[in-house]
Design a protein around this motif. Structure first.
Motif, PDB file in Angstrom:
ATOM      1  N   ALA A 210       0.818  -1.209   0.000  1.00 39.86           N
ATOM      2  CA  ALA A 210       0.000   0.000   0.000  1.00 39.86           C
ATOM      3  C   ALA A 210       0.855   1.263   0.000  1.00 39.86           C
ATOM      4  O   ALA A 210       0.554   2.228  -0.712  1.00 39.86           O
ATOM      5  CB  ALA A 210      -0.939  -0.009   1.206  1.00 39.86           C
ATOM      6  N   SER A 211       1.941   1.274   0.789  1.00 42.59           N
ATOM      7  CA  SER A 211       2.790   2.472   0.867  1.00 42.59           C
ATOM      8  C   SER A 211       3.516   2.726  -0.442  1.00 42.59           C
ATOM      9  O   SER A 211       3.603   3.879  -0.907  1.00 42.59           O
ATOM     10  CB  SER A 211       3.806   2.314   2.003  1.00 42.59           C
ATOM     11  OG  SER A 211       3.165   2.205   3.249  1.00 42.59           O
ATOM     12  N   GLU A 212       4.039   1.686  -1.046  1.00 48.30           N
ATOM     13  CA  GLU A 212       4.775   1.862  -2.303  1.00 48.30           C
ATOM     14  C   GLU A 212       3.846   2.314  -3.420  1.00 48.30           C
ATOM     15  O   GLU A 212       4.197   3.186  -4.229  1.00 48.30           O
ATOM     16  CB  GLU A 212       5.488   0.563  -2.666  1.00 48.30           C
ATOM     17  CG  GLU A 212       6.636   0.242  -1.722  1.00 48.30           C
ATOM     18  CD  GLU A 212       7.282  -1.110  -2.019  1.00 48.30           C
ATOM     19  OE1 GLU A 212       6.874  -1.754  -3.012  1.00 48.30           O
ATOM     20  OE2 GLU A 212       8.178  -1.525  -1.266  1.00 48.30           O
ATOM     21  N   GLU A 213       2.651   1.739  -3.482  1.00 46.82           N
ATOM     22  CA  GLU A 213       1.680   2.172  -4.490  1.00 46.82           C
ATOM     23  C   GLU A 213       1.306   3.647  -4.298  1.00 46.82           C
ATOM     24  O   GLU A 213       1.288   4.428  -5.251  1.00 46.82           O
ATOM     25  CB  GLU A 213       0.400   1.327  -4.383  1.00 46.82           C
ATOM     26  CG  GLU A 213       0.488  -0.033  -5.040  1.00 46.82           C
ATOM     27  CD  GLU A 213      -0.847  -0.746  -4.986  1.00 46.82           C
ATOM     28  OE1 GLU A 213      -1.047  -1.652  -5.806  1.00 46.82           O
ATOM     29  OE2 GLU A 213      -1.693  -0.394  -4.144  1.00 46.82           O
ATOM     30  N   ALA A 394       5.454   5.015 -18.038  1.00 42.06           N
ATOM     31  CA  ALA A 394       5.514   5.064 -16.574  1.00 42.06           C
ATOM     32  C   ALA A 394       6.295   3.880 -16.025  1.00 42.06           C
ATOM     33  O   ALA A 394       7.086   4.023 -15.085  1.00 42.06           O
ATOM     34  CB  ALA A 394       4.095   5.081 -16.006  1.00 42.06           C
ATOM     35  N   ALA A 395       6.095   2.697 -16.635  1.00 46.06           N
ATOM     36  CA  ALA A 395       6.831   1.514 -16.180  1.00 46.06           C
ATOM     37  C   ALA A 395       8.331   1.684 -16.406  1.00 46.06           C
ATOM     38  O   ALA A 395       9.151   1.315 -15.556  1.00 46.06           O
ATOM     39  CB  ALA A 395       6.308   0.273 -16.901  1.00 46.06           C
ATOM     40  N   ARG A 401      14.341   4.556 -12.104  1.00 48.75           N
ATOM     41  CA  ARG A 401      14.577   5.199 -10.804  1.00 48.75           C
ATOM     42  C   ARG A 401      15.248   4.266  -9.804  1.00 48.75           C
ATOM     43  O   ARG A 401      15.847   4.727  -8.832  1.00 48.75           O
ATOM     44  CB  ARG A 401      13.252   5.716 -10.226  1.00 48.75           C
ATOM     45  CG  ARG A 401      12.781   6.969 -10.932  1.00 48.75           C
ATOM     46  CD  ARG A 401      11.471   7.492 -10.386  1.00 48.75           C
ATOM     47  NE  ARG A 401      11.151   8.787 -10.995  1.00 48.75           N
ATOM     48  CZ  ARG A 401      10.040   9.462 -10.783  1.00 48.75           C
ATOM     49  NH1 ARG A 401       9.104   8.968  -9.984  1.00 48.75           N
ATOM     50  NH2 ARG A 401       9.847  10.630 -11.375  1.00 48.75           N
ATOM     51  N   ASN A 402      15.125   2.970 -10.009  1.00 45.47           N
ATOM     52  CA  ASN A 402      15.817   2.009  -9.149  1.00 45.47           C
ATOM     53  C   ASN A 402      15.572   2.316  -7.666  1.00 45.47           C
ATOM     54  O   ASN A 402      16.495   2.556  -6.880  1.00 45.47           O
ATOM     55  CB  ASN A 402      17.326   2.039  -9.456  1.00 45.47           C
ATOM     56  CG  ASN A 402      18.053   0.849  -8.852  1.00 45.47           C
ATOM     57  OD1 ASN A 402      17.449  -0.208  -8.608  1.00 45.47           O
ATOM     58  ND2 ASN A 402      19.338   1.018  -8.582  1.00 45.47           N
ATOM     59  N   LEU A 403      14.302   2.268  -7.273  1.00 38.28           N
ATOM     60  CA  LEU A 403      13.901   2.705  -5.933  1.00 38.28           C
ATOM     61  C   LEU A 403      14.006   1.627  -4.858  1.00 38.28           C
ATOM     62  O   LEU A 403      13.691   1.870  -3.699  1.00 38.28           O
ATOM     63  CB  LEU A 403      12.453   3.211  -5.984  1.00 38.28           C
ATOM     64  CG  LEU A 403      12.244   4.487  -6.801  1.00 38.28           C
ATOM     65  CD1 LEU A 403      10.763   4.770  -6.981  1.00 38.28           C
ATOM     66  CD2 LEU A 403      12.921   5.661  -6.111  1.00 38.28           C
ATOM     67  N   ALA A 404      14.441   0.451  -5.182  1.00 41.23           N
ATOM     68  CA  ALA A 404      14.618  -0.634  -4.196  1.00 41.23           C
ATOM     69  C   ALA A 404      13.325  -0.912  -3.436  1.00 41.23           C
ATOM     70  O   ALA A 404      13.290  -0.931  -2.205  1.00 41.23           O
ATOM     71  CB  ALA A 404      15.750  -0.275  -3.228  1.00 41.23           C
ATOM     72  N   SER A 409       6.927  -3.212  -8.891  1.00 40.53           N
ATOM     73  CA  SER A 409       7.867  -3.504  -9.981  1.00 40.53           C
ATOM     74  C   SER A 409       7.372  -2.815 -11.239  1.00 40.53           C
ATOM     75  O   SER A 409       6.231  -2.345 -11.309  1.00 40.53           O
ATOM     76  CB  SER A 409       7.957  -5.014 -10.222  1.00 40.53           C
ATOM     77  OG  SER A 409       6.706  -5.517 -10.672  1.00 40.53           O
ATOM     78  N   ALA A 410       8.214  -2.752 -12.260  1.00 37.31           N
ATOM     79  CA  ALA A 410       7.819  -2.114 -13.521  1.00 37.31           C
ATOM     80  C   ALA A 410       6.621  -2.840 -14.131  1.00 37.31           C
ATOM     81  O   ALA A 410       5.703  -2.207 -14.679  1.00 37.31           O
ATOM     82  CB  ALA A 410       8.996  -2.100 -14.486  1.00 37.31           C
TER      83      ALA A 410
END
Length: 684
Positions: A210-213, A394-395, A401-404, A409-410
């Motif tokens: 939820a946080s990443e989205e 967007a993907a 950005r390589n946000l770890a 995921s893309a």
């Protein structure tokens, strides 16, 4: 009389202690582990609390008037009003004491102070008793209980924790604090700390998905965000995710500015490190007040408060707030929030009505918007009307950005931006009819209750939905209800002219409670933090009541004429209130505060004048007025109870403040019509 008075205060102390224990014990007994009880239980518990308190008020006033009448046999109406004068002055002093001193005390200490005070006053009455054995026994018992009260008062922090822990039968309460917004509690279950605001669990467990989205999907519209504002619950993952944008300064505001200082010591080292980062700026004030008073503009404003379960939280899901967000976004800025939805039942009527009530004002303000149906339904609004999300681009941007991230995921980004659930929900919103959520018409709160009670209490859910959908019919029924009373008064006025004054007392003398409700809710809808302010608002109402009663007590007037004037002034004040509500959106918060304080005082003054006038008119023609002193006061309490049910539970949540004020104007208009009818004479 001394025995009666001392017994009253003894009973009062027992009832106060019993109510405190009931409030602490009952939710846990019924299985509500720490969470806020459901709507039905909350209403029933409120009734259980109010009924004995109303009984105490009625008995106290009746016995209080008899105390004055013991020493004076003449002018019963005047002496009854003296008792009312003393009562309202006591309410005023108590409200001030709570606002400026007692508000910092915990609930256990407040209960003990009330118990000690009641027994002390009771002991003062018993001193006049002629029976030495009874007097000695009473005083010994009272002093023993008072002594124990002071002993436990000294230990109140520990006992507050112990008794408050009864609300958390499966957890251990570590800390509890009352802030200007309400109660903040910290509990522990094994090695995990849980944090509660006003009884609602603040989720601090990392919800990666939820946080990443919620953070990264909206920010795909940005190249390099420089300023990010998080409103609420940044500790569940939002703060960590925004810190991954290394060039961004993070501003973090909790609705309750005292929340973070209270829970900080119980956070893990990683979260504490996030909060103390040089890039994180903590905002120690109400987020709406900050946005109104600050000229800062943000590339991303993240609203992370969860559902609008209270009127205070509802302020963040209205057209007025979305307009404020839009003003504080940069030219290419973006805002986002998320709400739960039925992933397996997209056509659920109650869910769609609830979400539509919020989507409509959001869509009206930020016309370039996007719905993403992921773990939750994400609402994304863009300031730039020309930007469009392209799933493949967007993907790729997310991948670069390589946000770890742990979940995102893309491939998932591309799926989230193209899945059909969001399109289906958007079509549902367009086909769903419901009113838009607004500051002074908090439709989302009642829609949220309907949606969340559908499974556990389907009948209640359908009933509330019917009332909400047919609120104009509800308004019409409530408008018709007083008319049979008017007919009854007309039929009985020849034989019993006091019936007219009873109806006026029932409808008008209880208006002080109506004004309190209106002022408190306007404050809550527009300014938010109400917990500490309630006592000040009540103090101003009581000060108005006291001064009006004092004026009438010191300077006799033509009672019938004065009653007509005060009823007419009440009607004019209600009309002025309607105009104020219509203009409230354009007023500053400080100006709204001043208006509400003045409204509380003036409303109290007008209501405070009506009761003694009605009481005096009623008592003047009674053959034994000493036995009737509590009759009008009882009607006032009954009227207040009816008004509380009609206004708080039905008109306000379903119809909004504007319609509630219209009903108030209608009701006052009927009372003015009733007192003006020459064929229905007053009893003098």
């Amino acid at each position: 009389m001394a025995n009666l008075s001392s017994s009253y205060y003894f009973i009062t102390s027992l009832i106060l202690l019993s109510l405190f224990l009931l409030i602490r014990l009952l939710p846990g007994w019924l299985g509500f582990n720490a969470e806020v009880p459901d709507f039905t239980f909350s209403v029933l518990l409120l009734a259980v609390i109010i009924l004995p308190l109303g009984l105490l008020l009625g008995l106290g006033f009746s016995w209080g008037t008899r105390f004055f009448l013991n020493d004076h046999n003449a002018d019963v109406p005047r002496l009854a009003n003296r008792a009312y004068l003393v009562e309202t002055f006591g309410f005023f002093i108590a409200s001030l004491a709570f606002n400026f001193w007692l508000v910092s005390f915990n609930a256990f200490a407040l209960t003990l102070l009330s118990l000690i005070f009641s027994l002390f006053i009771g002991s003062l009455f018993i001193i006049t008793n002629q029976n030495k054995i009874f007097k000695t026994a009473w005083l010994v018992l009272s002093l023993t209980v008072i002594g124990l009260g002071f002993y436990f008062l000294a230990l109140s922090p520990a006992y507050e924790i112990k008794t408050a822990n009864w609300r958390f039968p499966q957890e251990t309460l570590i800390a509890s604090r009352n802030s200007t917004w309400g109660n903040i509690a910290v509990t522990q279950r094994q090695n995990q700390f849980n944090f509660y605001e006003q009884g609602w669990l603040v989720s601090l467990a990392r919800d990666f998905a939820a946080s990443e989205e919620l953070v990264h999907l909206p920010l795909l519209s940005q190249e390099a965000p420089k300023k990010i504002l998080i409103i609420g619950n940044g500790l569940s993952g939002a703060l960590l995710e925004t810190l991954k944008y290394e060039q961004a300064a993070i501003y973090y505001a909790e609705p309750d500015p005292e929340f973070l200082p209270t829970v900080y010591d119980y956070l893990n080292a990683q979260t504490q490190k996030q909060l103390t980062s040089d890039r994180v700026n903590l905002i120690n004030q109400d987020a709406i007040a900050y946005l109104k008073n600050s000229q800062e503009k943000f590339d991303f404003i993240l609203l992370n408060l969860g559902q609008p379960t209270t009127y205070q939280i509802n302020r963040f899901y209205t057209k007025q707030f979305f307009q404020l967000l839009n003003q504080r976004l940069t030219r290419d800025g973006v805002t986002a929030f998320s709400l739960p939805y039925h992933q397996e039942n997209l056509a659920n009527l109650f869910t769609n009505q609830y979400l539509t009530a919020i989507y409509q004002p959001f869509n009206e303000t930020l016309k370039n918007n996007l719905l993403v149906a992921g773990q939750k339904l994400i609402f994304i609004g863009l300031k730039n009307d020309n930007f469009t999300y392209q799933a493949s681009l967007a993907a790729e941007k997310f991948k670069d950005r390589n946000l770890a991230t742990n979940f995102l995921s893309a491939e998932y980004v591309k799926y989230a931006l193209t899945n059909e659930r969001a399109k289906k929900l958007l079509q549902n919103f367009k086909n769903t009819r419901t009113s838009s959520n607004a500051d002074l018409q908090p439709i989302a709160v009642i829609r949220q209750i309907i949606n969340n009670t559908e499974i556990a209490q389907p009948l209640l859910s359908r009933l509330l939905n019917w009332i909400l959908n047919f609120r104009w019919l509800l308004f019409a029924v409530l408008a018709i209800l007083p008319l049979p009373l008017l007919y009854f008064v007309k039929k009985s006025s020849g034989q019993r002219p006091e019936t007219k004054i009873k109806l006026i007392a029932l409808g008008a003398s209880s208006l002080s409670l109506v004004w309190e409700i209106i002022v408190i809710f306007i404050w809550q809808f527009t300014l938010g933090h109400i917990y500490k302010e309630i006592s000040l608002i009540i103090a101003l109402v009581m000060l108005g009541i006291f001064l009006a009663n004092l004026q009438l007590y010191l300077k006799p007037v033509n009672k019938t004429r004065a009653l007509k004037i005060y009823l007419l002034l009440s009607l004019i004040l209600a009309m002025a209130l309607f105009i104020f509500i219509a203009k409230a959106d354009s007023l500053s918060q400080n100006f709204i505060k001043i208006i509400l304080w003045l409204l509380a005082f003036i409303a109290g003054f007008l209501s405070g004048a009506i009761y003694p006038l009605a009481n005096a008119l009623y008592l003047e023609k009674k053959s034994v007025p000493q036995d009737e002193t509590g009759r009008i006061y009882g009607l006032e309490l009954i009227g207040g109870a009816v008004i509380l049910i009609i206004f708080s539970l039905f008109l306000l949540p379903c119809c909004g403040l504007a319609m509630l004020t219209v009903y108030l104007i209608y009701w006052l208009g009927l009372l003015n019509f009733l007192i003006a009818i020459p064929r229905l004479p007053l009893p003098h």
